[in-house]
Motif scaffolding. Sequence first.
Motif, PDB file in Angstrom:
ATOM      1  N   VAL A  26      -2.536  -0.087   5.398  1.00 33.27           N
ATOM      2  CA  VAL A  26      -3.348   0.202   4.208  1.00 33.27           C
ATOM      3  C   VAL A  26      -2.598   1.186   3.303  1.00 33.27           C
ATOM      4  CG1 VAL A  26      -5.433   1.445   3.453  1.00 33.27           C
ATOM      5  CG2 VAL A  26      -5.605  -0.353   5.192  1.00 33.27           C
ATOM      6  N   ARG A  27      -1.974   2.180   3.944  1.00 34.74           N
ATOM      7  CA  ARG A  27      -1.209   3.183   3.173  1.00 34.74           C
ATOM      8  C   ARG A  27      -0.023   2.512   2.483  1.00 34.74           C
ATOM      9  NH1 ARG A  27      -0.300   7.542   7.176  1.00 34.74           N
ATOM     10  NH2 ARG A  27      -2.472   8.124   6.902  1.00 34.74           N
ATOM     11  N   GLN A  28       0.680   1.663   3.236  1.00 35.69           N
ATOM     12  CA  GLN A  28       1.839   0.964   2.652  1.00 35.69           C
ATOM     13  C   GLN A  28       1.429   0.074   1.488  1.00 35.69           C
ATOM     14  OE1 GLN A  28       3.880  -0.983   5.949  1.00 35.69           O
ATOM     15  NE2 GLN A  28       5.468   0.580   5.794  1.00 35.69           N
ATOM     16  N   ALA A  29       0.220  -0.485   1.560  1.00 35.54           N
ATOM     17  CA  ALA A  29      -0.293  -1.352   0.482  1.00 35.54           C
ATOM     18  C   ALA A  29      -0.907  -0.524  -0.651  1.00 35.54           C
ATOM     19  CB  ALA A  29      -1.332  -2.326   1.051  1.00 35.54           C
ATOM     20  N   ARG A  30      -0.830   0.808  -0.523  1.00 34.35           N
ATOM     21  CA  ARG A  30      -1.410   1.737  -1.511  1.00 34.35           C
ATOM     22  C   ARG A  30      -2.891   1.452  -1.741  1.00 34.35           C
ATOM     23  NH1 ARG A  30       2.738   4.565  -3.437  1.00 34.35           N
ATOM     24  NH2 ARG A  30       4.800   3.630  -3.352  1.00 34.35           N
ATOM     25  N   MET A  31      -3.600   1.191  -0.644  1.00 37.89           N
ATOM     26  CA  MET A  31      -5.030   0.873  -0.734  1.00 37.89           C
ATOM     27  C   MET A  31      -5.886   1.894   0.025  1.00 37.89           C
ATOM     28  SD  MET A  31      -4.650  -3.259  -0.263  1.00 37.89           S
ATOM     29  CE  MET A  31      -6.387  -3.672  -0.181  1.00 37.89           C
ATOM     30  N   SER A  32      -5.303   3.064   0.312  1.00 37.21           N
ATOM     31  CA  SER A  32      -6.002   4.064   1.133  1.00 37.21           C
ATOM     32  C   SER A  32      -7.335   4.499   0.529  1.00 37.21           C
ATOM     33  CB  SER A  32      -5.130   5.297   1.337  1.00 37.21           C
ATOM     34  OG  SER A  32      -3.956   4.949   2.022  1.00 37.21           O
ATOM     35  N   ASP A  33      -7.419   4.516  -0.789  1.00 34.18           N
ATOM     36  CA  ASP A  33      -8.661   4.962  -1.436  1.00 34.18           C
ATOM     37  C   ASP A  33      -9.779   3.933  -1.309  1.00 34.18           C
ATOM     38  OD1 ASP A  33      -7.260   3.217  -3.033  1.00 34.18           O
ATOM     39  OD2 ASP A  33      -7.852   4.160  -4.919  1.00 34.18           O
ATOM     40  N   ARG A  34      -9.487   2.785  -0.742  1.00 33.74           N
ATOM     41  CA  ARG A  34     -10.514   1.743  -0.617  1.00 33.74           C
ATOM     42  C   ARG A  34     -11.132   1.650   0.768  1.00 33.74           C
ATOM     43  NH1 ARG A  34      -8.333  -3.683  -2.983  1.00 33.74           N
ATOM     44  NH2 ARG A  34     -10.303  -4.332  -2.050  1.00 33.74           N
TER      45      ARG A  34
END
Length: 153
Positions: A26-34
């Motif tokens: 998720v972090r690698q996909a830059r989606m952590s805020d979701r």
Amino acid sequence: MTAILFVCLGNICRSPLAEGVFRHQVRQARMSDRFTIDSAGCGGWHSGERPDRRSIAVAQAHGIDISDQRARQIHIDDFDRFDLILGLDRDNVRHVTAMQPQGSPAKVALYLEEALGLTKNVPDPYYGGAADFEAVYRLCGKASAGLLETYRI
Ligand code: 4NP
């Protein structure tokens, strides 16, 4: 925002890897805020402990640090806090389903089925060796990618 809870028996071997690998992807996909991401055990025997050293080691070998996780038992409040509760094996799904309050909207499902459409358990590696932990790590890698794919815009 989607809140996902990974649940196994002890919360020291499998679900810490499921949590750690998913969080990493998720972090690698830059989606952590979701996402809100956590893990728990059906039992509380290991509450407060770090993940099993073999889970920490296999994650570390793949560049993921899960050593700051601490085991906890699933709690009734989790049905309010999480949208998706994934059991790593069918026994875990049965346990969580039996606890679920009437009217709780949380979706309870088998991890590999939700992620990959496979009606398979993630085998418990507790009494196994390093190869069993590596196999769990690989399954978590594939499952995390499958899970993440369903949330990409
Ligand atoms: P986990 O593995 O459910 O993947 O964390 C186990 C951890 C502890 C025990 C069994 C399985 N135990 O019997 O203590």
